[in-house]
Enzyme design. Structure first.
Site, PDB file in Angstrom:
ATOM      1  N   TRP A 162       0.761  -1.259  -0.049  1.00 35.56           N
ATOM      2  CA  TRP A 162       0.021  -0.032   0.131  1.00 35.56           C
ATOM      3  C   TRP A 162       1.070   1.375   0.079  1.00 35.56           C
ATOM      4  O   TRP A 162       0.453   2.242   0.736  1.00 35.56           O
ATOM      5  CB  TRP A 162      -1.005   0.153   1.242  1.00 35.56           C
ATOM      6  CG  TRP A 162      -1.985  -1.075   1.169  1.00 35.56           C
ATOM      7  CD1 TRP A 162      -2.044  -2.127   2.208  1.00 35.56           C
ATOM      8  CD2 TRP A 162      -2.873  -1.427   0.205  1.00 35.56           C
ATOM      9  NE1 TRP A 162      -3.092  -3.008   2.105  1.00 35.56           N
ATOM     10  CE2 TRP A 162      -3.566  -2.557   0.621  1.00 35.56           C
ATOM     11  CE3 TRP A 162      -3.320  -1.147  -0.827  1.00 35.56           C
ATOM     12  CZ2 TRP A 162      -4.650  -3.418   0.138  1.00 35.56           C
ATOM     13  CZ3 TRP A 162      -4.152  -1.519  -1.634  1.00 35.56           C
ATOM     14  CH2 TRP A 162      -4.734  -2.948  -1.301  1.00 35.56           C
ATOM     15  N   THR A 164       1.276   4.119  -1.921  1.00 39.24           N
ATOM     16  CA  THR A 164       0.948   5.013  -3.216  1.00 39.24           C
ATOM     17  C   THR A 164       1.835   6.046  -3.437  1.00 39.24           C
ATOM     18  O   THR A 164       2.569   6.708  -2.480  1.00 39.24           O
ATOM     19  CB  THR A 164      -0.482   5.638  -2.687  1.00 39.24           C
ATOM     20  OG1 THR A 164      -1.580   4.604  -2.008  1.00 39.24           O
ATOM     21  CG2 THR A 164      -0.915   6.637  -3.880  1.00 39.24           C
ATOM     22  N   ALA A 253      -4.047  13.989   9.599  1.00 39.67           N
ATOM     23  CA  ALA A 253      -4.332  12.947   8.734  1.00 39.67           C
ATOM     24  C   ALA A 253      -5.796  12.499   8.644  1.00 39.67           C
ATOM     25  O   ALA A 253      -6.325  12.566   7.458  1.00 39.67           O
ATOM     26  CB  ALA A 253      -3.432  11.821   8.511  1.00 39.67           C
ATOM     27  N   GLU A 374      -6.189   5.499   6.575  1.00 36.86           N
ATOM     28  CA  GLU A 374      -6.032   6.449   7.830  1.00 36.86           C
ATOM     29  C   GLU A 374      -6.611   5.944   9.024  1.00 36.86           C
ATOM     30  O   GLU A 374      -7.001   6.505   9.968  1.00 36.86           O
ATOM     31  CB  GLU A 374      -6.234   7.858   7.530  1.00 36.86           C
ATOM     32  CG  GLU A 374      -5.640   8.455   6.274  1.00 36.86           C
ATOM     33  CD  GLU A 374      -4.190   8.731   6.621  1.00 36.86           C
ATOM     34  OE1 GLU A 374      -3.595   8.318   7.484  1.00 36.86           O
ATOM     35  OE2 GLU A 374      -3.795   9.376   5.440  1.00 36.86           O
TER      36      GLU A 374
END
Length: 398
Positions: A162, A164, A253, A374
Site C-alpha cells: 500500500w 501510493t 491526517a 488512515e
C-alpha cells in the site's frame, strides 16, 4: 459542478478562508474535474502539469511554515482546500498531503533541508510513505521490515504494501524496525528512514508492482520489496519511536480524510440534484417525486453535519488542544456518511449511475476507501470507545 453548499458558520469562515475555498473550488471545476473525467476511466495518472499548477497556487505548502517557504496556515485551511479538490478527484485532494504532511520527514544539512522544503511547498519535491506490510495493517507497531545500522547508513530489507505514489515521489519514507528493544516495554524500536530516489522510478535495490485497485485512480499504489537498500541516517531519528511519532501525526491526517469524504459526498449530491431536475419520468422531473426529494434532504443534512464537525475539529487542532477523539469521530462519521450519500446519489441516477458516463460511480468507489485508510472505521470506534469507557480489562484466566 454546481454549488449546493449551504451557508456556513461565519465565525469559522473568515473572508480569507472563503477566498481560499473559492479559489480551490474554481480550480477544481475548471481544471481538476475535466482531467478526472478523462483520465479516471482509463486509470491514468494525475498529469504533472496539474501538480505544478497546484504548486503555484500554494496547495502543497498550506501547513508548511512561512519561514520554510510555505503559507504557514492551519488544519482548517488545509481541509477546506482538500474538500474542494475531492469534489473533482479524490487523488488530487490526497496528493497535497505529499507536501503538507511530509515536510517534517525531510532530512539533510540545514541549508539543503530548507531548499528541499521550499521546493516541496511548490509541489516540486514530494514524498511517499511505506508503512503497511502484507501482514501488517492497523497494527503498525508490528512491522517486520528491518533496518540495520552500518556506519552512517541504514540497510533496509523487507516488504511493504500500500505505498501510493512510490514511483512518482522524490523520496519514500519507510517505517522499519530495529533489533534493540525499547526500555521497559520491551517492544521493538522503530525508525522512519528516508530513501531518496529519481522521480518516475523505484529506488535502487527496490522491486515492486502496482496493486490492482477498484478506485483511487490518478496514481499507482505499490507492493515493494527492499533488498539491502541503503539510506543515510538522520541524526534527528534517534529514539527509536518512529511508530509513536507516526501515530501522533494522525490527527491532521484523519481530519484530511474527513474533508475528502465530505468533498466526495458533496460532489455526488450536486450531480444527483442536477440529474433529478433534468430526468423526466411519468411526465415530470423526478425531482418532483417525494422519494427523491427526501433522499436529497437527508443527504444534504448528513453532509452539513459532517462539515460542521470537521470545522470544529480543525479549530481544536489549530488551537493546539488535544483532538484525538474528535479526529477519530469526524473521520468515522464523515467516511461512513460519504459511502451512504454517494450510494444514494447513484441510486437517484438509476441505471445511468452504474455507468462510467457519470462521475457518481467514481465518487462512490473512492468514498468506500475512506472507511479503510488512515485507520479503519473499526479502529476509530475503538479509539472513541476506549476514551469513553476505558480500555477493556480482560478477566484473569484461572
Amino acid at each position: 459542478m454546481t454549488d449546493q453548499t449551504p451557508s456556513s458558520n461565519p465565525g469559522y469562515l473568515t473572508d480569507e478562508r472563503v477566498m481560499m475555498r473559492d479559489l480551490a473550488r474554481t480550480f477544481t471545476r475548471e481544471e481538476v474535474l475535466p482531467v478526472a473525467n478523462r483520465l479516471d476511466p482509463e486509470k491514468g495518472d494525475i498529469p504533472r502539469e496539474l501538480v505544478e499548477r497546484m504548486g503555484d497556487l500554494g496547495f502543497f505548502g498550506i501547513l508548511i511554515p512561512e519561514e520554510l517557504g510555505g503559507l504557514g496556515l492551519g488544519a482548517f485551511e488545509y481541509c477546506l482546500v482538500a474538500e474542494e479538490l475531492a469534489r473533482g478527484w479524490m487523488s488530487v485532494a490526497s496528493i497535497i498531503a505529499r507536501g503538507n504532511s511530509f515536510y517534517h520527514a525531510v532530512g539533510g544539512p540545514p541549508e539543503e533541508r530548507r531548499a528541499k522544503i521550499a521546493a516541496m511547498a511548490k509541489g516540486r519535491y514530494l514524498g511517499a510513505a511505506a508503512l503497511s506490510e502484507p501482514q501488517t495493517g492497523s497494527d503498525l507497531s508490528s512491522v517486520a521490515c528491518r533496518a540495520r545500522r552500518d556506519g552512517d547508513e541504514w540497510v533496509i530489507t523487507g516488504n511493504k504494501y500500500w505505498c501510493t505514489f512510490a514511483d512518482g515521489a522524490d523520496f519514500i519514507r519507510v517505517l522499519c524496525r530495529i533489533d534493540e528493544p525499547l526500555p521497559a516495554s520491551g517492544r521493538a524500536r522503530t525508525v522512519s528512514v528516508v530513501v531518496e530516489k529519481p522521480r518516475g522510478e523505484l529506488p535502487e535495490g527496490v522491486t515492486g508492482s502496482p496493486i490492482p485497485k477498484i478506485g483511487y485512480f490518478g496514481w499507482k499504489t505499490w507492493e515493494l520489496h527492499f533488498d539491502g537498500v541503503r539510506a543515510a541516517v538522520d541524526p534527528r531519528e534517534s529514539d527509536g519511536r518512529a511508530f509513536q511519532a507516526t501515530a501522533a501525526g494522525l490527527e491532521v491526517a484523519r481530519a484530511h480524510t474527513a474533508a475528502r469524504s465530505i468533498g466526495l459526498a458533496q460532489a455526488a449530491l450536486d450531480h444527483a440534484i442536477g440529474y433529478a431536475q433534468e430526468r423526466v419520468q411519468f411526465g415530470e422531473p423526478i425531482a418532483n417525486f417525494q422519494a427523491i426529494r427526501f433522499k436529497i434532504a437527508t443527504m444534504a443534512t448528513e453532509i452539513e453535519a459532517a462539515r460542521q464537525l470537521m470545522y470544529h475539529t480543525c479549530h481544536e487542532i489549530d488551537a493546539g488542544r488535544p483532538a484525538t477523539v474528535q479526529t477519530s469521530m469526524v473521520k468515522y462519521f464523515a467516511s461512513e456518511m460519504a459511502e451512504r450519500v454517494t450510494s444514494e446519489a447513484l441510486q437517484i441516477l438509476g441505471g445511468a449511475g452504474y455507468t462510467t458516463l457519470h462521475p457518481v460511480e467514481r465518487f462512490w468507489r473512492d468514498a468506500r476507501l475512506t472507511k479503510i485508510f488512515e485507520g479503519t472505521s473499526e479502529i476509530q470506534q475503538r479509539i472513541i470507545s476506549d476514551r469513553l469507557l476505558g480500555k477493556p480489562v480482560r478477566p484473569a484466566r484461572s
